[in-house]
Write a protein that holds these residues in place. Structure first.
Motif, PDB file in Angstrom:
ATOM      1  N   GLY A  22      65.629 -26.851 128.911  1.00 22.78           N
ATOM      2  CA  GLY A  22      66.196 -26.437 128.528  1.00 22.78           C
ATOM      3  C   GLY A  22      67.725 -27.304 129.066  1.00 22.78           C
ATOM      4  O   GLY A  22      69.360 -27.474 128.962  1.00 22.78           O
ATOM      5  N   ARG A  23      67.347 -29.215 128.661  1.00 27.43           N
ATOM      6  CA  ARG A  23      68.530 -29.920 128.692  1.00 27.43           C
ATOM      7  C   ARG A  23      69.390 -29.841 127.578  1.00 27.43           C
ATOM      8  O   ARG A  23      69.358 -29.147 126.605  1.00 27.43           O
ATOM      9  CB  ARG A  23      67.819 -31.091 129.191  1.00 27.43           C
ATOM     10  N   THR A  24      70.924 -30.894 127.893  1.00 21.78           N
ATOM     11  CA  THR A  24      71.662 -30.580 127.009  1.00 21.78           C
ATOM     12  C   THR A  24      72.384 -31.614 125.743  1.00 21.78           C
ATOM     13  O   THR A  24      71.896 -33.532 127.001  1.00 21.78           O
ATOM     14  CB  THR A  24      73.221 -30.107 127.038  1.00 21.78           C
ATOM     15  N   VAL A  25      72.737 -31.271 125.137  1.00 19.43           N
ATOM     16  CA  VAL A  25      72.273 -32.386 124.244  1.00 19.43           C
ATOM     17  C   VAL A  25      73.658 -32.467 123.018  1.00 19.43           C
ATOM     18  O   VAL A  25      74.268 -31.487 122.572  1.00 19.43           O
ATOM     19  CB  VAL A  25      71.458 -32.916 123.470  1.00 19.43           C
ATOM     20  N   ASP A  26      74.868 -33.465 123.097  1.00 22.17           N
ATOM     21  CA  ASP A  26      76.138 -33.556 122.467  1.00 22.17           C
ATOM     22  C   ASP A  26      76.389 -34.037 121.292  1.00 22.17           C
ATOM     23  O   ASP A  26      76.179 -35.045 121.273  1.00 22.17           O
ATOM     24  CB  ASP A  26      77.517 -33.681 123.640  1.00 22.17           C
ATOM     25  N   GLY A  27      76.427 -33.135 120.682  1.00 20.59           N
ATOM     26  CA  GLY A  27      76.028 -33.974 118.934  1.00 20.59           C
ATOM     27  C   GLY A  27      77.610 -34.268 118.728  1.00 20.59           C
ATOM     28  O   GLY A  27      77.965 -35.015 118.115  1.00 20.59           O
ATOM     29  N   LEU A  28      78.532 -33.490 119.273  1.00 14.63           N
ATOM     30  CA  LEU A  28      80.447 -33.746 118.692  1.00 14.63           C
ATOM     31  C   LEU A  28      80.753 -33.934 120.198  1.00 14.63           C
ATOM     32  O   LEU A  28      81.185 -32.944 120.754  1.00 14.63           O
ATOM     33  CB  LEU A  28      80.954 -32.691 117.839  1.00 14.63           C
ATOM     34  N   ARG A  29      81.893 -34.355 119.963  1.00 15.99           N
ATOM     35  CA  ARG A  29      82.892 -34.998 121.404  1.00 15.99           C
ATOM     36  C   ARG A  29      84.243 -34.811 120.806  1.00 15.99           C
ATOM     37  O   ARG A  29      84.886 -36.350 120.891  1.00 15.99           O
ATOM     38  CB  ARG A  29      82.150 -36.136 121.685  1.00 15.99           C
ATOM     39  N   GLY A  30      85.021 -34.038 120.264  1.00 16.15           N
ATOM     40  CA  GLY A  30      86.396 -33.691 120.569  1.00 16.15           C
ATOM     41  C   GLY A  30      86.528 -34.260 119.540  1.00 16.15           C
ATOM     42  O   GLY A  30      88.064 -35.038 119.325  1.00 16.15           O
ATOM     43  N   VAL A  31      86.132 -34.078 117.934  1.00 14.46           N
ATOM     44  CA  VAL A  31      85.945 -34.612 116.803  1.00 14.46           C
ATOM     45  C   VAL A  31      88.221 -33.837 116.145  1.00 14.46           C
ATOM     46  O   VAL A  31      87.446 -32.528 116.273  1.00 14.46           O
ATOM     47  CB  VAL A  31      85.342 -34.185 115.687  1.00 14.46           C
ATOM     48  N   ASP A  32      88.700 -34.753 116.198  1.00 14.20           N
ATOM     49  CA  ASP A  32      89.908 -34.069 115.140  1.00 14.20           C
ATOM     50  C   ASP A  32      89.795 -34.986 113.473  1.00 14.20           C
ATOM     51  O   ASP A  32      89.180 -36.181 113.627  1.00 14.20           O
ATOM     52  CB  ASP A  32      91.286 -35.026 115.603  1.00 14.20           C
ATOM     53  N   LEU A  33      90.680 -34.290 112.430  1.00 13.63           N
ATOM     54  CA  LEU A  33      90.228 -34.442 111.401  1.00 13.63           C
ATOM     55  C   LEU A  33      90.502 -33.242 110.201  1.00 13.63           C
ATOM     56  O   LEU A  33      90.616 -32.217 110.632  1.00 13.63           O
ATOM     57  CB  LEU A  33      88.195 -34.142 110.512  1.00 13.63           C
ATOM     58  N   ASP A  34      91.472 -34.252 109.849  1.00 14.00           N
ATOM     59  CA  ASP A  34      91.896 -33.176 108.175  1.00 14.00           C
ATOM     60  C   ASP A  34      92.039 -33.519 107.150  1.00 14.00           C
ATOM     61  O   ASP A  34      91.410 -34.980 106.728  1.00 14.00           O
ATOM     62  CB  ASP A  34      93.799 -33.516 108.058  1.00 14.00           C
ATOM     63  N   VAL A  35      91.600 -32.715 106.245  1.00 13.49           N
ATOM     64  CA  VAL A  35      91.074 -33.172 105.057  1.00 13.49           C
ATOM     65  C   VAL A  35      92.358 -32.160 103.803  1.00 13.49           C
ATOM     66  O   VAL A  35      92.158 -31.064 104.174  1.00 13.49           O
ATOM     67  CB  VAL A  35      90.035 -32.048 104.568  1.00 13.49           C
ATOM     68  N   GLY A  36      92.768 -32.548 102.998  1.00 12.46           N
ATOM     69  CA  GLY A  36      94.219 -32.705 102.235  1.00 12.46           C
ATOM     70  C   GLY A  36      93.058 -31.800 101.178  1.00 12.46           C
ATOM     71  O   GLY A  36      92.574 -32.269 100.992  1.00 12.46           O
ATOM     72  N   ALA A  37      94.007 -30.955 100.110  1.00  9.67           N
ATOM     73  CA  ALA A  37      93.653 -30.295  98.845  1.00  9.67           C
ATOM     74  C   ALA A  37      94.208 -31.805  97.831  1.00  9.67           C
ATOM     75  O   ALA A  37      94.900 -32.328  97.842  1.00  9.67           O
ATOM     76  CB  ALA A  37      94.945 -29.671  98.171  1.00  9.67           C
TER      77      ALA A  37
END
Length: 250
Positions: A22-37
């Motif tokens: 039952g151990r945990t793995v962090d796949g994403l850690r505080g991701v910030d991202l923008d994508v414009g039109a």
């Protein structure tokens, strides 16, 4: 930047490995991202950096652990996909959000033409128009018309990948997620696929992609986001980021 179609803030994803105590793995850690039109943002990094996990959290194949994934719809409404009810998410996917992976997961006894026509209809096109644009999409991707009415599960890997791309790009959604969409294609069909993808941003579609093909990234991406250990390590013009990747591969 043009209007922001996708805004990701402080996104985390923690996986529980049930068969290893039952151990945990962090796949994403505080991701910030923008994508414009009309912008194509390509995610890069080594295997396990979090690229596909980010795509799946945006599409909500994975439910984020924390953070927001905000989509601006074609009506101007801003919706947090991370908190959306499942039935609302399914409806939104048809109209606004598309996902193309390297594998075609087709229902049994469905033909390529039927798969692509249904994709177009799910985005609001009348049946007759959906059939017309489906035919155009399959022709642009060089799928032999003799294969349009056979069951998709008898197609080769490259043929299935072209059907998958046709379904994802026909009457394109507001935001399209691409996960290795040309990996199984020969050079001629790869070029046709890259032309189709390039047209998306010229028509205002926001694209977030994963390519291991650095040449495809250099041809298509407006911006490359380099990920490492579940975080955004660097972001910039392909001419700046791709040499970093090339150097790391040596």
């Amino acid at each position: 930047m043009s209007e922001i179609v996708l805004r990701v803030r402080n996104l985390t994803k923690r996986f529980v490995v049930h068969n290893v105590d039952g151990r945990t793995v962090d796949g994403l850690r505080g991701v910030d991202l923008d994508v414009g039109a009309g912008e194509h943002v390509a995610l890069a990094g080594t295997s396990g950096a979090g690229k596909s996990s980010l795509l799946k959290c945006v599409y909500r194949t994975y439910l984020p652990t924390t953070g927001t994934v905000e989509l601006q719809t074609s009506t101007g409404q801003r919706i947090d996909l991370a908190g959306l009810a499942d039935h609302e998410l399914v409806a939104l996917r048809g109209r606004e959000l598309g996902y193309v992976s390297q594998f075609l997961h087709a229902p049994p006894r469905r033909s390529p033409f039927d798969i692509v026509t249904r994709a177009a209809a799910s985005r609001g096109l009348p049946r007759f128009e959906a059939r017309e644009v489906a035919a155009d999409a399959l022709r642009r991707l060089h799928l032999d018309e003799a294969l349009w009415d056979v069951y998709a599960n008898v197609l080769s890997g490259g043929e299935r990948q072209r059907v998958n791309l046709a379904a994802g790009t026909v009457s394109p959604p507001r935001l399209l997620l691409l996960d290795e969409p040309v990996s199984a294609l020969d050079p001629a069909n790869r070029e046709a696929a890259l032309d189709v993808i390039g047209d998306l941003t010229r028509h205002g579609v926001a694209v977030l992609s994963v390519f291991h093909d650095l040449e495809a990234m250099s041809l298509l991406a407006d911006r490359v986001v380099l990920m490492s250990d579940g975080r955004v390590a660097e972001s910039g013009d392909p001419s700046t980021i791709l040499p970093v990747l090339t150097g790391a591969a040596r």
